[in-house]
Design a protein around this motif. Sequence first.
Motif, short mmCIF file in Angstrom:
data_model
loop_
_atom_site.label_atom_id
_atom_site.label_comp_id
_atom_site.label_asym_id
_atom_site.label_seq_id
_atom_site.Cartn_x
_atom_site.Cartn_y
_atom_site.Cartn_z
N TYR B 262 14.06 6.68 17.29
CA TYR B 262 13.98 8.14 17.20
C TYR B 262 14.85 8.81 18.26
O TYR B 262 15.31 9.92 18.05
CB TYR B 262 12.52 8.60 17.28
N LEU B 266 16.82 11.48 16.09
CA LEU B 266 16.43 12.90 16.25
C LEU B 266 17.62 13.81 16.59
O LEU B 266 17.78 14.84 15.94
CB LEU B 266 15.34 13.02 17.33
N MET B 269 19.49 14.54 13.58
CA MET B 269 18.83 15.52 12.73
C MET B 269 19.12 16.94 13.23
O MET B 269 19.27 17.87 12.43
CB MET B 269 17.32 15.27 12.74
N SER B 293 8.35 19.22 13.56
CA SER B 293 8.43 17.86 13.01
C SER B 293 9.20 16.95 13.97
O SER B 293 8.91 15.77 14.07
CB SER B 293 9.05 17.87 11.62
N SER B 294 10.17 17.52 14.72
CA SER B 294 10.88 16.72 15.73
C SER B 294 9.90 16.22 16.78
O SER B 294 9.92 15.05 17.17
CB SER B 294 11.97 17.53 16.41
N ILE B 297 7.57 13.62 15.34
CA ILE B 297 8.21 12.30 15.23
C ILE B 297 8.21 11.62 16.60
O ILE B 297 7.92 10.43 16.72
CB ILE B 297 9.63 12.44 14.67
N SER B 333 9.53 13.33 8.71
CA SER B 333 10.90 13.10 8.26
C SER B 333 11.11 13.68 6.87
O SER B 333 12.13 14.30 6.58
CB SER B 333 11.22 11.61 8.25
N LYS B 336 11.50 17.42 7.01
CA LYS B 336 12.84 17.83 7.40
C LYS B 336 13.79 17.80 6.20
O LYS B 336 14.54 18.75 5.96
CB LYS B 336 13.38 16.90 8.48
N PHE B 365 19.96 9.27 4.57
CA PHE B 365 18.75 9.20 5.37
C PHE B 365 17.52 9.15 4.47
O PHE B 365 16.54 8.47 4.78
CB PHE B 365 18.65 10.39 6.33
N THR B 366 17.58 9.85 3.34
CA THR B 366 16.45 9.81 2.40
C THR B 366 16.24 8.38 1.90
O THR B 366 15.11 7.88 1.88
CB THR B 366 16.72 10.75 1.21
N GLY B 369 14.95 6.33 4.80
CA GLY B 369 13.55 6.64 5.09
C GLY B 369 12.62 6.07 4.03
O GLY B 369 11.59 5.46 4.35
N VAL B 397 19.59 4.15 8.00
CA VAL B 397 19.13 5.17 8.93
C VAL B 397 20.13 5.35 10.07
O VAL B 397 20.48 6.47 10.45
CB VAL B 397 17.74 4.80 9.49
#
Lengths: 349, 544
Positions: B262, B266, B269, B293-294, B297, B333, B336, B365-366, B369, B397
């Motif tokens: 992370y 992060l 992101m 959400s950051s 996480i 995640s 986001k 990233f989807t 994840g 990722v």
Amino acid sequence: MQFKLPLFPEQASSVAVQVDAFYLFLVLITTFFSLLVALLILFFVIKYRKRPGVEAEQIHGSTLLEIVWTVIPLGISMVIFVWGAVLYYHIENPPANALEIYGVGKQWMWKFQHPGGQREINTLHVPTGRPVKVTLISQDVIHDFFVPAFRVKTDVLPNRYVYSWFTPTVPGSYHLFCSQYCGTKHSAMIGEVIVQKPDDYAAWLASGKAEGSLASMGEKLFQEFGCGTCHRPDSGARGPSLQGLYGRPVRLSDNRVVVADDNYIRESILNPNAKIVSGFQPIMPTFQGVVSEEGLIQITEYIKHLSVQESEPLNNRTNPTELRDNEVPTIQQELQQGSQPAPTPGKKP
Amino acid sequence: MSTAVTTVKPVMPAKHYLNDNYGIRSWLLTKDHKRIAVLYLVSITFFFFLGGIFAALIRLELLTPQGDLFQSDTYNKLFTMHGVNMIFFFLIPSVPAVLGNFILPIMLGAKDLAFPKINLMSWYIFIIAALFSLAALVSGGVDTGWTFYTPLSTGYVRTNVIVMAVGILIAGFSSIFTGLNFIVTVHRMRAPGMTWGRLPLFVWANYAASLIMILGTPVIAITLILVALERGFHIGIFDPKLGGDPVLFQHMFWFYSHPAVYIMILPGMGVISEVVTCFSRKRVFGYSFIAFSSVAIAVFGFVVWAHHMFVAGISQYSAMVFSLLSFAVAIPSAVKVFNWTATMYKGSVTLETPMLYALAFIGLFTIGGLTGLFLAALGMDVHIHDTYFVVAHFHYVMVGGMVTAYIGGLHFWWPKMTGRMYPEAPAKLAALITFIGFNLTFFPQFILGYLGMPRRYHSYPEEFQVLNVLSSAGASVLAVGFLLPLIYFLWSLKYGEVAGDNPWNATGLEWTTTSPPPTHNFHEVPVVTEEPYAYGEEEGSGVH
């Protein structure tokens, strides 16, 4: 280069079907959400591309939408969690009636022993149609017993027995991989699992050159090391009797109660002072470096047989005598009280 | 450059941080966060390409099933050095130490970070760490894998584990100092009117990552010291032969190394939040949900470490708890991703290079994840743990996510950093090549993993060859995608168009100052009167 492009590994165990069903479900979910995001992005890029005279419409957000896209993923992930956990519980806990095979991993090979004493290196023969439990230990670094066709995998640790079990379904030859990086020849620490119909398996067992069953080899070692000098089933013994020991609870000198399983027996041979049975003195020498991992498995197997042979434990202290009445090993007390049911063997520690 | 609707041709400012001073001393002794960012940029670019060379050699070996190009030991060193370089000397410092260092203080309206000297020191510490790592490399390499699993690393391999461990230990301090500097700066150095609710999401993301850096990094330091003690002095901690517990190492290692994921993702992101809003000309959708959400996480990230250990011999019930918590960390995640996508809704979208990278990030990233869900699900992880499925997942990722975000961010802020534009056409081409090359490299690895090909295999059964060849072919495409930016960025330093203060018409304080900014960032202290991402009204008018 042969052009082979498989998408699924072979299914050769009862659990493989279940894992694949779960996998397909996850692939479906993943494809759905990936496509959803990708198509939305594509749609927005085209539909809301910069057009002359059209300004972006400013939106701050929507709490309702935030709740929706928090709760729905949470719900789906809880379904995945429960499904995964149930499957894991099934994969990790061998049934009691499994055929027992022992394996030792070392840099860079696998050595297997069958109860009848047959040994193999980098090959493992198993029959179809019945659960097989492989008890594994490493004699150096961490290895990993991985049979993709069975969908099972377990790290093989030094100093501790771990278990892997499966019910093979389809005869054939399948990959055995070490999947925990273990040094120079990690990728050469591979082998074959040969699944045979029960008749063929029995024939294979019969053809194998065995010096005797594992238990008999263990008995030989037991005598060789003079274990019986102290571990005798009589009242004067300096060590606790091993008759009927396996799988039973044992009370220790610090009053803890532990179950005499494979790990307990192995530890008691290598590091005898770690757990002292109540009523005995810490006088046993260590056998660290003296007995091999295979030898330890054989001795354990012999001790197991001591339990199987005698329906009634033969320890003289089963019936408390006038001798050392206060020191009666607690295995028997526990048994008399019937307070401790025999645990299911093979539970992963 | 479709968005830069300028009537007058922009000119370079007369005085800025790059020409304020000349000479090697003015760089090596600088306390200017922008120059330190450039020092970091040069250093980590070196490590990125060094790690890339290792990756290329790995893919070359895996073209054929037989281990015929390198010796096993050489191959093992290659993947170890690839991992160590990329993680500790590229990914962890990438966005924070380069883009964060440069942009974060300017975004806040500050003259510099809170501790400029510590900032410079963090770079020197990084370089010392890098020298240790390079020393380990040239003196024979290390073959433990970047994970240093015991007892292999402490009692069995014969390579320079201690030198490498010391290098990583030192690099950790550099990361701690950066994190500390960011946290204090965000708390103490915001311009008047820059409330917490007006912080750009890039700042929120780096703030969250900084929390992990200062809380998590000491644990890897302790772990590596213990490894060195056991290896050097045979003090039994992890090796059962010395009375230790090998699984303890894994707990300690992943207690840092999972949150470190992370630390890496992060800040990336944060970049995406800036870029998507700018090229959609829109306020961000659900500002507070993305910001929190950051932090979520960062917090959840600390309690999921044992999902790396489901088959490592931990108890079944603790495995279930860690699996449950790992699903919990997936939710922020997902939030986001949905918010970024929704930000484009009813926007006015243009596809400049940074936006292409941002969209690639969201998609990749989807996938990265979602495939994490496979690994968090216990019964599934048993089969795919330690296979190429894991390799594919974390490269989706880390490369599809983090590296894409970093390169996208570099394009986005390049005009601010250098005062010049990169050439748009080759940049778009590079983005496309990267996207295609990346998917071709790593998608086949998901299938390979499910088929059962274990990680870190020097040779493999021949039915895996077709997928490996695809992957290696993809890697060569990917290499082109990574080399192109290196070329045109360097080219643009001299020949790029002059960018002007705000080539993207973006909001945010960094776009209100000159490009490149003056040494003290602003000629007068800015005052913030608006929400972040106030697109639509008077664009870029957040300052009065």
